[in-house]
Write a protein that holds these residues in place. Sequence first.
Motif, PDB file in Angstrom:
ATOM      1  N   LYS A 233       0.824  -1.206   0.000  1.00 12.20           N
ATOM      2  CA  LYS A 233       0.000   0.000   0.000  1.00 12.20           C
ATOM      3  C   LYS A 233       0.862   1.263   0.000  1.00 12.20           C
ATOM      4  CE  LYS A 233      -3.779  -2.324   2.264  1.00 12.20           C
ATOM      5  NZ  LYS A 233      -5.040  -2.000   1.669  1.00 12.20           N
ATOM      6  N   PHE A 234       1.890   1.269   0.807  1.00 13.23           N
ATOM      7  CA  PHE A 234       2.792   2.414   0.898  1.00 13.23           C
ATOM      8  C   PHE A 234       3.450   2.683  -0.452  1.00 13.23           C
ATOM      9  CE2 PHE A 234       6.948   4.317   1.936  1.00 13.23           C
ATOM     10  CZ  PHE A 234       6.542   5.391   2.715  1.00 13.23           C
TER      11      PHE A 234
ATOM     12  N   ALA B 293       1.507   6.203  -7.148  1.00 14.50           N
ATOM     13  CA  ALA B 293       0.353   6.990  -7.590  1.00 14.50           C
ATOM     14  C   ALA B 293       0.621   8.491  -7.489  1.00 14.50           C
ATOM     15  CB  ALA B 293      -0.883   6.624  -6.767  1.00 14.50           C
ATOM     16  N   GLU B 294       1.366   8.884  -6.475  1.00 15.05           N
ATOM     17  CA  GLU B 294       1.664  10.303  -6.260  1.00 15.05           C
ATOM     18  C   GLU B 294       2.919  10.751  -7.014  1.00 15.05           C
ATOM     19  OE1 GLU B 294      -0.197  12.632  -4.549  1.00 15.05           O
ATOM     20  OE2 GLU B 294      -1.696  11.045  -4.498  1.00 15.05           O
ATOM     21  N   GLY B 295       3.674   9.779  -7.529  1.00 11.40           N
ATOM     22  CA  GLY B 295       4.898  10.114  -8.254  1.00 11.40           C
ATOM     23  C   GLY B 295       5.977  10.701  -7.355  1.00 11.40           C
ATOM     24  N   ILE B 296       6.065  10.164  -6.135  1.00 10.90           N
ATOM     25  CA  ILE B 296       7.075  10.657  -5.198  1.00 10.90           C
ATOM     26  C   ILE B 296       7.976   9.527  -4.733  1.00 10.90           C
ATOM     27  CG2 ILE B 296       5.706  12.629  -4.409  1.00 10.90           C
ATOM     28  CD1 ILE B 296       4.909  11.022  -1.955  1.00 10.90           C
ATOM     29  N   LYS B 297       9.105   9.904  -4.189  1.00 11.38           N
ATOM     30  CA  LYS B 297      10.074   8.945  -3.655  1.00 11.38           C
ATOM     31  C   LYS B 297       9.940   8.892  -2.138  1.00 11.38           C
ATOM     32  CE  LYS B 297      13.327   9.752  -7.386  1.00 11.38           C
ATOM     33  NZ  LYS B 297      13.250   8.533  -8.134  1.00 11.38           N
ATOM     34  N   PRO B 298      10.450   7.821  -1.511  1.00 14.24           N
ATOM     35  CA  PRO B 298      10.349   7.713  -0.054  1.00 14.24           C
ATOM     36  C   PRO B 298      10.912   8.930   0.693  1.00 14.24           C
ATOM     37  CG  PRO B 298      11.027   5.619  -0.964  1.00 14.24           C
ATOM     38  CD  PRO B 298      11.048   6.612  -2.100  1.00 14.24           C
ATOM     39  N   ALA B 299      12.001   9.496   0.199  1.00 12.45           N
ATOM     40  CA  ALA B 299      12.584  10.668   0.871  1.00 12.45           C
ATOM     41  C   ALA B 299      11.619  11.855   0.834  1.00 12.45           C
ATOM     42  CB  ALA B 299      13.908  11.049   0.221  1.00 12.45           C
ATOM     43  N   GLN B 300      10.883  11.998  -0.255  1.00 10.56           N
ATOM     44  CA  GLN B 300       9.892  13.071  -0.349  1.00 10.56           C
ATOM     45  C   GLN B 300       8.737  12.796   0.607  1.00 10.56           C
ATOM     46  OE1 GLN B 300       9.686  12.442  -4.663  1.00 10.56           O
ATOM     47  NE2 GLN B 300       9.875  14.664  -4.894  1.00 10.56           N
TER      48      GLN B 300
ATOM     49  N   PHE C 290      11.920   4.173   4.764  1.00  9.30           N
ATOM     50  CA  PHE C 290      12.688   3.089   4.138  1.00  9.30           C
ATOM     51  C   PHE C 290      12.141   1.746   4.623  1.00  9.30           C
ATOM     52  CE2 PHE C 290      16.084  -0.043   4.052  1.00  9.30           C
ATOM     53  CZ  PHE C 290      16.583   0.095   2.762  1.00  9.30           C
ATOM     54  N   ASP C 291      11.929   1.628   5.935  1.00  6.97           N
ATOM     55  CA  ASP C 291      11.404   0.378   6.494  1.00  6.97           C
ATOM     56  C   ASP C 291      10.018   0.059   5.952  1.00  6.97           C
ATOM     57  OD1 ASP C 291      13.716   0.029   7.955  1.00  6.97           O
ATOM     58  OD2 ASP C 291      12.830   0.612   9.883  1.00  6.97           O
ATOM     59  N   TYR C 292       9.146   1.064   5.832  1.00  6.86           N
ATOM     60  CA  TYR C 292       7.811   0.839   5.289  1.00  6.86           C
ATOM     61  C   TYR C 292       7.898   0.377   3.832  1.00  6.86           C
ATOM     62  CZ  TYR C 292       5.992   3.568   9.284  1.00  6.86           C
ATOM     63  OH  TYR C 292       5.676   4.050  10.530  1.00  6.86           O
TER      64      TYR C 292
END
Length: 82
Positions: free
Chosen positions: A11-12, A18-25, A38-40
């Motif tokens: 889901k994450f 869907a949002e076109g973003i990276k985990p850092a964002q 990162f863990d998620y």
Amino acid sequence: MDDFAKKFQKKFNGILKAEGIKPAQMSKIVGLSSAITFDYGHGRSGPSAKNLLKIIQKFPKYTGYLLDLDLNKLPQQITPKD
């Protein structure tokens, strides 16, 4: 990896895509540490209730998705008065 973390990982990552973003964002938007996102994203852990609420507050359109709710079966929502 436990079942909850595995389900949340999908889901994450689905929201990121869907949002076109990276985990850092996502970390910056939601106010979580990079290590947590990162863990998620890798299924190492699922969110606490507090962190899940932070994600929902920033991305409310995914509430039903994150909580496995069938939006077609939900009655009109009511907010009780205090």
